[in-house]
Design an enzyme around this catalytic site. Structure first.
Site, short mmCIF file in Angstrom:
data_model
loop_
_atom_site.label_atom_id
_atom_site.label_comp_id
_atom_site.label_asym_id
_atom_site.label_seq_id
_atom_site.Cartn_x
_atom_site.Cartn_y
_atom_site.Cartn_z
N THR A 284 -1.65 5.60 2.37
CA THR A 284 -2.88 4.80 2.40
C THR A 284 -2.87 3.89 3.62
O THR A 284 -1.86 3.26 3.92
CB THR A 284 -3.00 3.94 1.12
OG1 THR A 284 -2.96 4.81 -0.03
CG2 THR A 284 -4.29 3.16 1.11
N LEU B 178 0.86 -1.17 0.00
CA LEU B 178 0.00 0.00 0.00
C LEU B 178 0.90 1.23 0.00
O LEU B 178 1.99 1.22 0.58
CB LEU B 178 -0.90 0.03 1.24
CG LEU B 178 -1.94 -1.09 1.39
CD1 LEU B 178 -2.65 -0.98 2.73
CD2 LEU B 178 -2.94 -1.07 0.25
N ASP B 179 0.43 2.32 -0.65
CA ASP B 179 1.16 3.58 -0.58
C ASP B 179 1.35 3.99 0.87
O ASP B 179 0.52 3.66 1.74
CB ASP B 179 0.39 4.69 -1.30
CG ASP B 179 0.37 4.50 -2.81
OD1 ASP B 179 1.19 3.71 -3.31
OD2 ASP B 179 -0.48 5.13 -3.47
N MET B 180 2.41 4.74 1.13
CA MET B 180 2.68 5.18 2.50
C MET B 180 1.48 5.92 3.10
O MET B 180 1.14 5.73 4.27
CB MET B 180 3.91 6.09 2.53
CG MET B 180 4.28 6.56 3.93
SD MET B 180 5.76 7.59 3.97
CE MET B 180 5.11 9.11 3.27
#
Length: 557
Positions: free
Chosen positions: A408, A404-406
């Site tokens: 998110t 997951l993106d940082m």
């Protein structure tokens, strides 16, 4: 060129450090300055058609030597076919100066282009070109036919030789001179005739080949002489274009707060693309800083905002602030910001323990908080993976199955063994895993649900941003369903059927997607306390027990 605020700013504290250009929330003075520019643009009736197409503008809040605070403004590229407008700071280097070297050399290169176009369209050149092509085709066709005839004749001779050899082997021919067995006179004569026939046909082919190649050389020589004159012009154009480009790069000389000068060739020399990209030095912030340093103005705060329609490929919304681009501006700003106290990007890392949603002897699922990396980064070791390794120091895993993106938050799946990891990855690759995200969007959606199909590709000049690219982009599909509408915002469920980088963020923000950026998205929308995107649900088959697992953890957005 320096503008006063039309409202009282005496109660607004000045920023302690200059804006970090690649990740920022605009300072209140920056917002006020942008509003002043927007009012000015709205009053420029003769520009409205061009402004409607979309353009990036920038504002720089400055302190003058007498202590007064004001702002300057700039636009990226050119505006209304000009680099100069009284309201905005001038360019670092004016490419459009009528009597300047660039315009003169550009005119000379254009004249060469015109001459090349004339020469390649001239009837005599086209006739020579056609004659050379026809000679090549004729030579190839006739020699191919001749080689096929030689091959067929040789096959016939080889077959006749086998027949004659058969007669000799069977003793059907005798020498009338002494009566002993052997090839007879008739056989020898026919074999000799076959040899002469072969020699004649080969010689005839050589004569034809020589004649055809002589004719071809004559036709090609006549064409090459004229084509050579055109190629010489092309080489001259190439050399002059390259020299002009290098001169332009050296003409863009940039000053920093320390009083140091560097040109574009120096600034891009140690980058992955030593040749500066087109438009380097023409963005708003480099212009604003150059003007400030030249006029002894102290930069306090900065912001770039978009005005007009969104471009087809990129995500840009009218009135939204955006960070500076990485490809064209980062090498420049590393130099021009030297000497200023620049703010650091806010990189909040949560300190709480990992929230374990599910765990058994094979897998573990955590609820990743926003702000924590999935895996260690170049400058930050703390991450979900690092924490899981601390939690299971003797395990062969854990291995993250996805990321997951940082910014998110949400469910993140990890395997405790390599075999389990491979089995789970196969499910992801086969799209047998169902993921549901919740997102709060900046805007009201009219439809209750639907699909978004926009192909995505990296924006190489502005990483990590992605763009919509119908030609080079990879297919990306997202299904959405509205949960509730509230005060100009929409809470939605997002179901990605593909897993492209920033897929949900771009599909939400793009004008051909939902046209409503995720709240708190610093790249495609407006910055906020957090990116309001949460991976809420994960459904997959347990790789060992083969049971269907549906894990859910909602979040307040």
């Amino acid at each position: 060129m320096i503008h006063r605020f039309s409202t009282d700013i005496s109660q607004i504290p000045l920023p302690e450090r200059f804006t970090y250009p690649f990740h920022y929330s605009p300072h209140p003075l920056t917002v006020l300055a942008a509003q002043e520019v927007e009012r000015y643009l709205s009053a420029q009736t003769e520009w409205q058609d061009e402004l409607a197409k979309g353009k990036m503008f920038g504002v720089l809040v400055v302190r003058q030597p007498d202590g007064q605070v004001g702002f300057t403004a700039a636009f990226s590229g050119i505006l209304a076919s000009s680099n100069h407008h009284d309201y905005f700071v001038p360019p670092i280097y004016d490419l459009l100066q009528p009597d300047g070297y660039f315009r003169q050399e550009e005119a000379a290169i254009s004249a060469i282009n015109h001459r090349i176009d004339e020469m390649t369209a001239a009837p005599d050149y086209l006739l020579l070109k056609k004659a050379a092509e026809q000679a090549r085709q004729r030579t190839e066709a006739e020699l191919t036919t001749a080689r096929q005839a030689l091959k067929a004749a040789k096959a016939r001779r080889d077959e006749r030789r086998r027949q004659l050899q058969g007669k000799t082997d069977n003793g059907n021919e005798t020498d009338n001179g002494n009566g002993t067995a052997g090839p007879g006179t008739a056989v020898r004569q026919e074999l000799e005739a076959l040899i002469r026939e072969s020699q004649f046909e080969k010689a005839d082919y050589k004569r034809k080949e020589k004649r055809l190649k002589t004719e071809l050389e004559a036709a090609e020589t006549a064409f090459r002489e004229e084509a050579g004159r055109i190629e010489a012009l092309r080489q001259e154009r190439k050399a002059r274009s390259a020299a002009l480009q290098q001169r332009l790069f050296r003409s863009f000389r940039l000053l920093n707060a320390r009083g140091e000068w560097k040109d574009l060739t120096e600034l891009f020399a140690d980058t992955s693309t030593p040749t500066p990209p087109a438009g380097a030095g023409e963005c708003a912030l480099p212009k604003l800083l150059q003007h400030a340093f030249l006029h002894h103005l102290h930069p306090l705060a900065f912001g770039e905002f978009w005005w007009g329609a969104s471009p087809k490929n990129e995500v840009r919304h009218h009135g939204y602030f955006y960070p500076s681009c990485q490809g064209k501006c980062a090498p420049i700003l590393r130099h021009t910001l030297c000497g200023l106290e620049v703010d650091t990007p806010s990189a909040w890392t949560p300190v709480q323990e990992l929230d374990i949603v599910y765990e058994d002897e094979w897998i573990v699922v955590v609820n990743k908080p926003a702000g924590l990396l999935s895996v260690p980064g170049k400058e930050q070791e703390d991450s979900v993976l690092a924490r899981l390794r601390q939690r299971y120091p003797t395990a062969t895993g854990p291995l993250l199955v996805h990321r997951l993106d940082m910014d998110t938050s949400g469910l993140l799946l990890a395997a405790k063994t390599k075999a389990v990891h491979e089995a789970l990855q196969q499910q992801f690759e086969a799209r047998q895993v169902t993921k549901r995200y919740t997102a709060l969007l900046d805007g009201i959606l009219p439809m209750e649900e639907g699909d978004i199909r926009l192909p995505l590709a990296p924006d190489w000049l502005d990483r990590p941003r992605q763009k919509v690219d119908p030609l080079q982009g990879k297919p990306a599909l997202t299904h959405y369903r509205i949960r509730e509408r509230r005060d100009g915002q929409t809470l939605v469920d997002l179901f990605p059927h593909t897993g492209r980088t920033h897929q949900l963020r771009v599909h939400a923000a793009h004008v051909d997607g939902l046209n409503a950026p995720i709240v708190g998205d610093p790249l495609y929308g407006r910055p906020a306390k957090r990116l309001c995107l949460h991976a809420a649900e994960l459904t997959f088959t347990h790789p060992v027990t083969k049971k269907k697992l549906r894990l859910c953890r909602e979040a307040e957005l």
